[in-house]
Design a protein around this motif. Structure first.
Motif, PDB file in Angstrom:
ATOM      1  N   GLN A  26      37.985  46.407  49.457  1.00 14.81           N
ATOM      2  CA  GLN A  26      38.440  47.613  48.763  1.00 14.81           C
ATOM      3  C   GLN A  26      37.873  47.586  47.341  1.00 14.81           C
ATOM      4  O   GLN A  26      38.063  46.610  46.611  1.00 14.81           O
ATOM      5  CB  GLN A  26      39.958  47.664  48.711  1.00 14.81           C
ATOM      6  N   LEU A  27      37.175  48.653  46.974  1.00 13.47           N
ATOM      7  CA  LEU A  27      36.618  48.783  45.630  1.00 13.47           C
ATOM      8  C   LEU A  27      37.200  50.008  44.956  1.00 13.47           C
ATOM      9  O   LEU A  27      37.365  51.055  45.581  1.00 13.47           O
ATOM     10  CB  LEU A  27      35.096  48.954  45.677  1.00 13.47           C
ATOM     11  N   ARG A  28      37.486  49.873  43.681  1.00 10.70           N
ATOM     12  CA  ARG A  28      37.835  51.024  42.850  1.00 10.70           C
ATOM     13  C   ARG A  28      36.792  51.027  41.735  1.00 10.70           C
ATOM     14  O   ARG A  28      36.658  50.053  41.003  1.00 10.70           O
ATOM     15  CB  ARG A  28      39.235  50.898  42.277  1.00 10.70           C
ATOM     16  N   VAL A  29      36.032  52.096  41.653  1.00 16.59           N
ATOM     17  CA  VAL A  29      34.945  52.200  40.679  1.00 16.59           C
ATOM     18  C   VAL A  29      35.271  53.347  39.732  1.00 16.59           C
ATOM     19  O   VAL A  29      35.496  54.476  40.175  1.00 16.59           O
ATOM     20  CB  VAL A  29      33.588  52.451  41.380  1.00 16.59           C
ATOM     21  N   ASP A  80      34.996  53.160  55.082  1.00 15.50           N
ATOM     22  CA  ASP A  80      36.080  53.710  55.904  1.00 15.50           C
ATOM     23  C   ASP A  80      36.638  54.969  55.258  1.00 15.50           C
ATOM     24  O   ASP A  80      37.064  55.885  55.934  1.00 15.50           O
ATOM     25  CB  ASP A  80      37.219  52.701  56.057  1.00 15.50           C
ATOM     26  N   ALA A  81      36.640  54.975  53.912  1.00 15.49           N
ATOM     27  CA  ALA A  81      37.191  56.117  53.183  1.00 15.49           C
ATOM     28  C   ALA A  81      36.543  56.174  51.813  1.00 15.49           C
ATOM     29  O   ALA A  81      36.086  55.164  51.282  1.00 15.49           O
ATOM     30  CB  ALA A  81      38.703  55.985  53.037  1.00 15.49           C
ATOM     31  N   PHE A  82      36.508  57.376  51.267  1.00 20.90           N
ATOM     32  CA  PHE A  82      35.947  57.584  49.929  1.00 20.90           C
ATOM     33  C   PHE A  82      36.698  58.735  49.291  1.00 20.90           C
ATOM     34  O   PHE A  82      36.973  59.741  49.937  1.00 20.90           O
ATOM     35  CB  PHE A  82      34.456  57.926  50.016  1.00 20.90           C
TER      36      PHE A  82
END
Length: 75
Positions: free
Chosen positions: A15-18, A61-63
């Motif tokens: 999981q990334l939060r940019v 999976d999601a954006f």
């Protein structure tokens, strides 16, 4: 380019939060277990952020994207 080891098993998912601002990019991985911040000065004509995998494959999976509010907004 910056690299940071995550140091634990992610079960094949990451999981990334940019957060991209006018002059900075912050990346939070695995709920903040790894955080990277960089100051950038892109050409104003550049309006995209590429994502890719090196040495393997990846698929999202999601954006989602949200616009940040300015801290300088008139009150």
């Amino acid at each position: 380019m910056h690299r940071a080891p995550l140091g634990h098993d992610t079960g094949g998912k990451l999981q990334l939060r940019v957060v991209v601002d006018t002059s900075s990019v912050e990346v939070y991985a695995a709920d903040g277990r790894v955080v990277m911040t960089d100051q950038v000065f892109p050409d104003p004509a550049n309006n995209g952020v590429p994502a890719y995998a090196t040495g393997g494959t990846a698929s999202p999976d999601a954006f989602s994207a949200q616009q940040l509010n300015s801290v300088w907004a008139d009150r």
